[in-house]
Design a protein around this motif. Structure first.
Motif, short mmCIF file in Angstrom:
data_model
loop_
_atom_site.label_atom_id
_atom_site.label_comp_id
_atom_site.label_asym_id
_atom_site.label_seq_id
_atom_site.Cartn_x
_atom_site.Cartn_y
_atom_site.Cartn_z
N TRP A 155 3.58 2.98 -2.04
CA TRP A 155 4.62 2.75 -3.05
C TRP A 155 5.15 4.05 -3.64
O TRP A 155 6.31 4.12 -4.04
CB TRP A 155 4.08 1.85 -4.16
N SER A 156 4.33 5.09 -3.65
CA SER A 156 4.79 6.37 -4.20
C SER A 156 5.87 7.01 -3.34
O SER A 156 6.58 7.92 -3.80
CB SER A 156 3.61 7.34 -4.34
N GLU A 157 6.03 6.52 -2.10
CA GLU A 157 7.00 7.11 -1.17
C GLU A 157 8.29 6.30 -1.06
O GLU A 157 9.18 6.69 -0.31
CB GLU A 157 6.37 7.22 0.22
N VAL A 158 8.41 5.19 -1.76
CA VAL A 158 9.62 4.38 -1.65
C VAL A 158 10.74 4.98 -2.50
O VAL A 158 10.48 5.73 -3.46
CB VAL A 158 9.38 2.91 -2.06
N GLY A 159 11.98 4.66 -2.15
CA GLY A 159 13.12 5.09 -2.93
C GLY A 159 13.51 4.04 -3.96
O GLY A 159 12.71 3.17 -4.31
N LYS A 206 -0.78 -2.20 -0.46
CA LYS A 206 -1.02 -0.76 -0.59
C LYS A 206 -0.19 0.05 0.41
O LYS A 206 0.14 1.21 0.15
CB LYS A 206 -2.51 -0.45 -0.38
N THR A 207 0.12 -0.57 1.54
CA THR A 207 0.93 0.11 2.55
C THR A 207 2.02 -0.84 3.03
O THR A 207 1.80 -2.05 3.18
CB THR A 207 0.08 0.54 3.76
N LEU A 208 3.20 -0.29 3.28
CA LEU A 208 4.30 -1.11 3.78
C LEU A 208 5.09 -0.34 4.83
O LEU A 208 4.98 0.89 4.93
CB LEU A 208 5.21 -1.58 2.65
N TYR A 209 5.88 -1.07 5.59
CA TYR A 209 6.58 -0.51 6.74
C TYR A 209 7.93 -1.21 6.85
O TYR A 209 8.00 -2.44 6.78
CB TYR A 209 5.74 -0.75 8.00
N LYS A 260 6.36 3.53 -9.36
CA LYS A 260 7.49 2.98 -8.60
C LYS A 260 7.33 1.49 -8.36
O LYS A 260 8.31 0.74 -8.40
CB LYS A 260 7.66 3.74 -7.29
N LEU A 261 6.11 1.05 -8.10
CA LEU A 261 5.88 -0.38 -7.95
C LEU A 261 6.11 -1.09 -9.28
O LEU A 261 6.74 -2.16 -9.31
CB LEU A 261 4.46 -0.65 -7.44
#
Length: 344
Positions: A155-159, A206-209, A260-261
């Motif tokens: 989630w820390s890497e999403v825009g 915790k992880t998404l793609y 971010k989440l």
């Protein structure tokens, strides 16, 4: 053989169109051995939905499960499919919708690679397409700029998600254990449970793609459809019930640590509260406005900080303007948004 993906298809008096949904998955996958379709007949009474479900199971006994249950509503049918799922991943297809074949095969290829190489991905996001009845046009909802493509993300890497980019049921492919661990509190005999499905499990992800394919074809425009404006206004009590469950799910400032989440979930909850505010104004139900006001008050008492974040946001303010003129402005804003995004 272990199933890679289970697709649940809730059906209620769906005989006229359910074959398209089922065939789009079975044939679209190339009759892949590692796909599973669970057809849940939710107590159909007006047609031969159950017989059709059994026919599909008889034709593809290794790929299709047919389950009959007493009528419990869309959410209960989804949970029935989830509980019976043998796949590592789980996705829903409503009986009047369908999947694109090429996109489905891309999804299966991606999921297989995660399983083969033991890569833990909790949620795979794909695009969906509004198939509009009235003008025979398509509009694609994608997640470009919000999510980097073909990369395992936290989630820390999403825009930043745009106003049309909420993660709805149509775009979600969860790992089964994410949904089962903690459950999904979908009430019986209630529409709009897809909002719970798209909101409550998110902190477990915790992880998404993001796989940038137009998989889900969302048929929209039937007069009796749950997202039809007049139908939504008439079922405002059910939307209010769903929203209270979402409010109760978390104290977002305390329970969701990833900024971010948490911000995404605030925006989603704001959207749902806005829907409540707008459709309580459109509803002809005598108690609709008072019931919506009571929900806002419940929210304020439940978590004052969450309430302030939502109520005093731009959309929370603009859709709850005082006076008749303010109400006219709020409804005008809704009309413009509906025309632009064509979501109902």
């Amino acid at each position: 053989m272990e199933k890679t993906l289970t697709v649940g298809i809730p059906c209620y008096n769906s005989a006229a169109y359910m074959d398209h949904a089922v065939s789009s998955i079975i044939e679209g996958s190339g009759e892949a051995e590692d796909i599973q379709v669970i057809i849940v007949d939710d107590g159909s009474t007006k047609d031969n939905t159950w017989e059709k479900a059994q026919e599909w199971e008889a034709r593809y006994p290794n790929l299709v499960k047919a389950i009959h249950q007493e009528n419990g509503g869309h959410g209960i049918a989804v949970l029935t499919a989830l509980n019976a799922a043998d796949g590592v991943y789980f996705k829903v297809c409503d009986s009047d919708d369908w999947y694109d074949a090429d996109a489905l095969q891309s999804l299966l290829k991606t999921l297989r690679s995660f399983i083969k190489y033991d890569v833990r991905v909790d949620l795979v996001v794909t695009n969906y397409v509004y198939e509009h009845v009235e003008d025979q046009k398509e509009s694609v909802v994608d997640y470009k700029f919000a999510l980097r493509r073909n990369k395992v993300l936290t989630w820390s890497e999403v825009g930043r998600f745009g106003p049309s980019q909420y993660l709805l049921m149509h775009s979600l492919c969860y790992r089964v254990d994410v949904l089962r661990d903690g459950g999904v509190p979908m009430p019986p005999h209630t529409f709009y449970v897809d909002n719970i499905y798209a909101y409550v499990p998110m902190p477990r992800v915790k992880t998404l793609y993001y796989l940038d394919v137009d998989l889900y074809r969302y048929f929209i425009g039937r007069e009796d459809q749950s997202v039809n404006e007049s139908v939504m206004a008439g079922r405002i009590d059910q939307q209010l019930r769903i929203t209270r469950i979402m409010i109760d799910a978390y104290h977002l400032y305390d329970d969701v640590q990833e900024p971010k989440l948490r911000n995404y979930m605030f925006n989603y909850l704001t959207m749902i509260m806005v829907i409540c505010s707008i459709f309580s104004k459109l509803s002809e139900e005598p108690s609709a406005r008072a019931d919506c006001h009571a929900l806002w008050e419940y929210f304020r008492v439940y978590d004052p900080e969450m309430y302030r974040h939502v109520r005093h946001s731009f959309l929370g303010t603009m859709t709850n303007l005082p006076t008749k003129a303010g109400e006219k402005t709020s409804l005008g804003l809704y009309r413009v948004t509906s025309k632009v995004f064509k979501f109902n």
